[in-house]
Design a protein around this motif. Structure first.
Motif, mmCIF file in Angstrom:
data_model
loop_
_atom_site.group_PDB
_atom_site.id
_atom_site.type_symbol
_atom_site.label_atom_id
_atom_site.label_comp_id
_atom_site.label_asym_id
_atom_site.label_seq_id
_atom_site.Cartn_x
_atom_site.Cartn_y
_atom_site.Cartn_z
ATOM 1 N N PRO A 350 -48.653 2.254 -6.836
ATOM 2 C CA PRO A 350 -49.266 1.258 -5.944
ATOM 3 C C PRO A 350 -49.527 1.808 -4.538
ATOM 4 O O PRO A 350 -50.464 1.378 -3.863
ATOM 5 N N LEU A 351 -48.689 2.760 -4.115
ATOM 6 C CA LEU A 351 -48.873 3.358 -2.801
ATOM 7 C C LEU A 351 -50.195 4.097 -2.723
ATOM 8 O O LEU A 351 -50.900 4.047 -1.711
ATOM 9 N N LEU A 352 -50.561 4.774 -3.810
ATOM 10 C CA LEU A 352 -51.798 5.545 -3.833
ATOM 11 C C LEU A 352 -53.026 4.665 -4.023
ATOM 12 O O LEU A 352 -54.075 4.911 -3.423
ATOM 13 N N SER A 353 -52.892 3.658 -4.881
ATOM 14 C CA SER A 353 -54.058 2.831 -5.205
ATOM 15 C C SER A 353 -54.259 1.685 -4.221
ATOM 16 O O SER A 353 -55.355 1.133 -4.116
ATOM 17 N N GLY A 354 -53.177 1.323 -3.518
ATOM 18 C CA GLY A 354 -53.263 0.189 -2.618
ATOM 19 C C GLY A 354 -53.375 -1.142 -3.330
ATOM 20 O O GLY A 354 -53.835 -2.136 -2.750
ATOM 21 N N ARG A 355 -52.958 -1.167 -4.592
ATOM 22 C CA ARG A 355 -53.094 -2.394 -5.392
ATOM 23 C C ARG A 355 -51.829 -2.623 -6.207
ATOM 24 O O ARG A 355 -51.276 -1.682 -6.774
ATOM 25 N N GLU A 356 -51.389 -3.865 -6.242
ATOM 26 C CA GLU A 356 -50.232 -4.265 -7.046
ATOM 27 C C GLU A 356 -50.729 -5.062 -8.250
ATOM 28 O O GLU A 356 -51.148 -6.221 -8.113
ATOM 29 N N PRO A 357 -50.729 -4.466 -9.445
ATOM 30 C CA PRO A 357 -51.212 -5.208 -10.616
ATOM 31 C C PRO A 357 -50.349 -6.441 -10.893
ATOM 32 O O PRO A 357 -49.169 -6.492 -10.549
#
Length: 757
Positions: A350-357
């Motif tokens: 999530p740190l890399l993608s900036g998204r929390e599924p």
């Protein structure tokens, strides 16, 4: 086509060709493995063993502790004998004594001619291949049958409760009644006979070349190192030197880019941990707990080399025998290192993608408790199965399979396989936005995901053998798991994660890191995939395995020569940036990885990898020296470094008691060095001398293992163990202190002045 695309294509080509060759050689191992006869009969027509007994004996040995209770063909633990070498020597000596009796002379009155005749007849009889492919029968002389019965009686008593062998059991760290059932002990004797028969019997159409390439060294039966082993050892040394020279030449001739310009403040200081990222905290506390458990089991296991049934006089073996303590020590080591790496993947995605599924936190929680259930469950059932002698079926399916580093029962392996696939799913769904969005780091992220997919998929190699699989093939597939899974794809995954960490901290240019990680993976897998075969030189494999394994295991060492230099350069660069002080011990852990990669995996690994070396030292403490320095020094310190990085982002900076990390770091590394260089390596060299001089049976005999020199070297391990354990305790204390409730001052204490509010 740009450079990056060409490198990815080369990586794909190397991957396909290397695994194609490894698969082809696996077929050759299957076709040329030592045959399991339908029966072993004497010249008088008496059936000594049946094929069913040999197969049951293999299962019985594994259920009794297997590779945690001595070795077969060199793989396993080091206190009890190598049972193949032990049987071979005992049978040869017994047959020799029978021949002396036939001369009606006292041994001391034999002439040189008598000795020469007996020795020649012994070698001829032990090496002659009497296996009939048509009938599936091995026929032995009446005298050899008598010698076989003599050794079988010894094995049956040793694994039973024969009172006269109690002292020997204690020297071997064996418990009384390791196999309570007489039928299992009789079958065990059949299996040990077969492994020794394969070790001394010439292959069909060959002369002076046994099924195990004349391993172990045993002068009595003419087992000496083959010319194949000698020639390919020389080739491997030349290739190593040429490879290192080429790598340094290429590296030095490259046009070096200007170093990255790191930011003036920590680029991750403002990162907010998502719920799933916070859920990884418990993984890291489990890592610390499992590491302490491994350290404790290691100390107990090492002490059993002196007191086989006791721990400083306490009869600990009654509830925790050597086979169990060593199983836990080796298996938990893999568990905690793997857990650190898995948790790091879940944290950085999530740190890399900036998204929390959606529901990602739930998935992370479920995976954690599933992993805990597997670790606790497999350890408990393995302990109960061994202690209570539950039998071969329980051992294989739910207990302790008796295989080093992959001992858990098949049910637990299946559950872990499912868990790893679930981890790949969680990682992939969190990384997907970063994988689909063009960016400078997309290549690195793709490498993380691809290596993670291989980690999940290649664990399936643990499911390839069954209860009745030929032992040569069990070893082939086991090393797919231990070498390719742990030393291969996990290392690629962790290296890619480290590159991403350095890129996100601004220490490395993204474009340079993308090219470097693919290039290093190409070089590593080029040697690493086929380098797996160096574990299989003497496990009933054809001589082609020696040639290919020697060449590619030498090439494995080549990229390790630069890793230490690269890590050291990164550390020197970091010292000029005040804000990087928060990551000092993360970076130094990676520097330690480079050091132990060069020393433990490189120097100590290559010291035993050439066939000419491994012929004499396989199954001795030289392997343990390499194993400790590589497993903890490389993979353990890498796991600790990744854990420290993640904890830095999971807890307020003011909660980190960094003053504990300095003594923890140095205690772990100095303690490991003391263990290896004051105890394990000298013990291995001492045993190697005995192996070259008289044979492997002697190097593993109580006369050597419990000699004054060896027991002194075991005691010399204690100072290193204490220093190392202190490092583990300090690391645990550091982790526990993170659980304090932060005050306002602690939450901002570590921030640069410009960022404090």
């Amino acid at each position: 086509m740009n450079t990056s695309q060409r490198l990815w294509r080369w990586l794909g080509l190397i991957f396909v060709l290397s695994f194609g060759a490894l698969g082809y050689l696996g077929v050759q191992i299957y076709l040329s493995a030592p045959p399991i006869p339908k029966a072993v009969v004497s010249a008088d027509g008496e059936t000594l063993f049946t094929g069913e007994q040999i197969q049951l004996g293999q299962q019985a040995w594994l259920a009794a502790g297997g590779q945690q209770l001595g070795t077969v063909w060199g793989h396993g633990s080091y206190v009890a004998p190598d049972w193949s070498a032990d049987w071979l020597h005992r049978e040869a000596v017994a047959l020799q004594d029978i021949r002396v009796q036939q001369l009606n002379k006292v041994a001391s009155n034999l002439t040189p001619a008598d000795h020469g005749a007996i020795d020649a007849a012994l070698k001829d009889e032990m090496r002659r291949n009497t296996y009939d492919e048509t009938t599936g029968v091995i026929k032995v002389s009446a005298e050899r049958a008598q010698a076989i019965k003599h050794v079988a009686h010894h094995i049956e008593g040793l694994f039973g409760d024969e009172a006269s062998l109690a002292h020997l059991r204690d020297q071997y760290a064996m418990t009384e009644g390791s196999l309570p059932a007489l039928t299992d002990r009789q079958a065990l004797a059949a299996f040990f006979f077969w492994t020794a028969w394969a070790a001394a019997t010439d292959r069909p159409g060959e002369q002076n070349l046994s099924y195990t390439s004349n391993w172990p060294h045993e002068p009595l039966v003419g087992n000496t190192m083959t010319s194949t082993a000698a020639v390919w050892s020389m080739v491997s040394i030349v290739l190593l030197l040429a490879g290192i020279a080429a790598m340094l030449w290429f590296h030095g001739g490259q046009k070096h880019e200007a170093p990255a310009q790191p930011p003036k403040t920590d680029p991750l200081i403002g990162a907010v941990a998502t719920p799933s990222m916070k859920a990884t905290r418990k993984y890291f506390f489990a890592v610390v707990g499992l590491m302490l458990l491994q350290i404790g089991m290691g100390a107990i296991t090492a002490h059993y080399a002196v007191e086989g049934q006791a721990f400083f006089g306490i009869p600990l073996a009654e509830v925790l025998p050597y086979t169990i303590s060593r199983t836990i020590h080796t298996q938990v080591g893999v568990f905690w290192i793997a857990t650190a790496w898995l948790a790091t993947g879940l944290y950085i995605a999530p740190l890399l993608s900036g998204r929390e599924p959606k529901l990602q936190k739930l998935g992370v929680d479920v995976l954690f408790w599933a992993l805990i259930a597997i670790v606790v469950g497999s350890t408990a059932t393995g302990w109960l199965g061994t202690l209570q002698h539950r039998g071969v079926d329980f051992s294989f399916w739910i207990g302790n399979q008796g295989l080093e580093f992959t001992s858990m029962g098949r049910v637990w392996q299946l559950l872990l396989f499912v868990g790893l696939l679930f981890w790949v799913f969680l990682l992939g769904r969190a990384l997907w936005p970063a994988l689909t969005k063009p960016s400078e780091t997309r290549g690195l992220i793709a490498m993380v995901f691809l290596s993670a997919t291989c980690i999940g998929g290649f664990y399936a190699s643990s499911l390839t053998w069954g209860q009745h699989t030929h032992y040569s093939m069990i070893e082939y597939w086991r090393w797919w798991l231990v070498h390719l899974w742990v030393e291969g794809f996990f290392e690629v995954f962790a290296t890619a994660v480290v590159a991403l960490i350095f890129t996100n901290l601004g220490l490395v240019r993204a474009e340079s890191a993308n090219r470097a990680i693919v290039a290093e993976t190409i070089v590593f897998l080029f040697g690493g995939i086929l380098g797996t075969l160096h574990h299989l030189y003497f496990t009933g494999t054809p001589t082609s395995i020696i040639a290919v394994g020697a060449v590619f295991s030498a090439l494995e060492v080549v990229p390790l020569t630069l890793i230490g230099l690269e890590a050291l350069q990164t550390y020197r660069q970091s010292k000029s940036l005040p804000w990087l002080g928060a990551y000092k011990w993360v970076i130094l852990s990676f520097v330690a990885v480079g050091f132990w990669n060069t020393v433990g995996a490189g120097l100590l690994g290559f010291a035993i990898n050439p066939p000419a070396s491994l012929y004499y030292v396989q199954g001795l403490n030289m392997t343990a020296a390499h194993g400790h320095a590589a497993l903890f020094g490389v993979y353990g310190m890498l796991g600790i470094g990744l854990m420290l990085f993640c904890l830095r982002g999971l807890y307020a900076r003011g909660l980190h008691v960094d003053r504990l990390l300095k003594p923890a770091f140095w205690s772990l590394n100095i303690g490991l060095g003391m263990m290896v260089f004051l105890s394990l390596l000298p013990a291995g060299i001492y045993q190697a001398w005995a192996s070259v001089d008289k044979g492997l049976w002697f190097a593993r005999s109580p006369e050597v293992i419990h000699s004054g020199v060896m027991e002194t070297l075991v005691w010399l391990r204690v100072p290193g163990d204490i220093v190392f354990a202190l490092g583990g305790l300090l690391l645990a204390l550091y982790a526990v202190k993170l659980l304090r409730r932060p005050t306002g001052a602690q939450a901002t204490a570590a921030l640069p002045a410009a960022q404090r509010t």
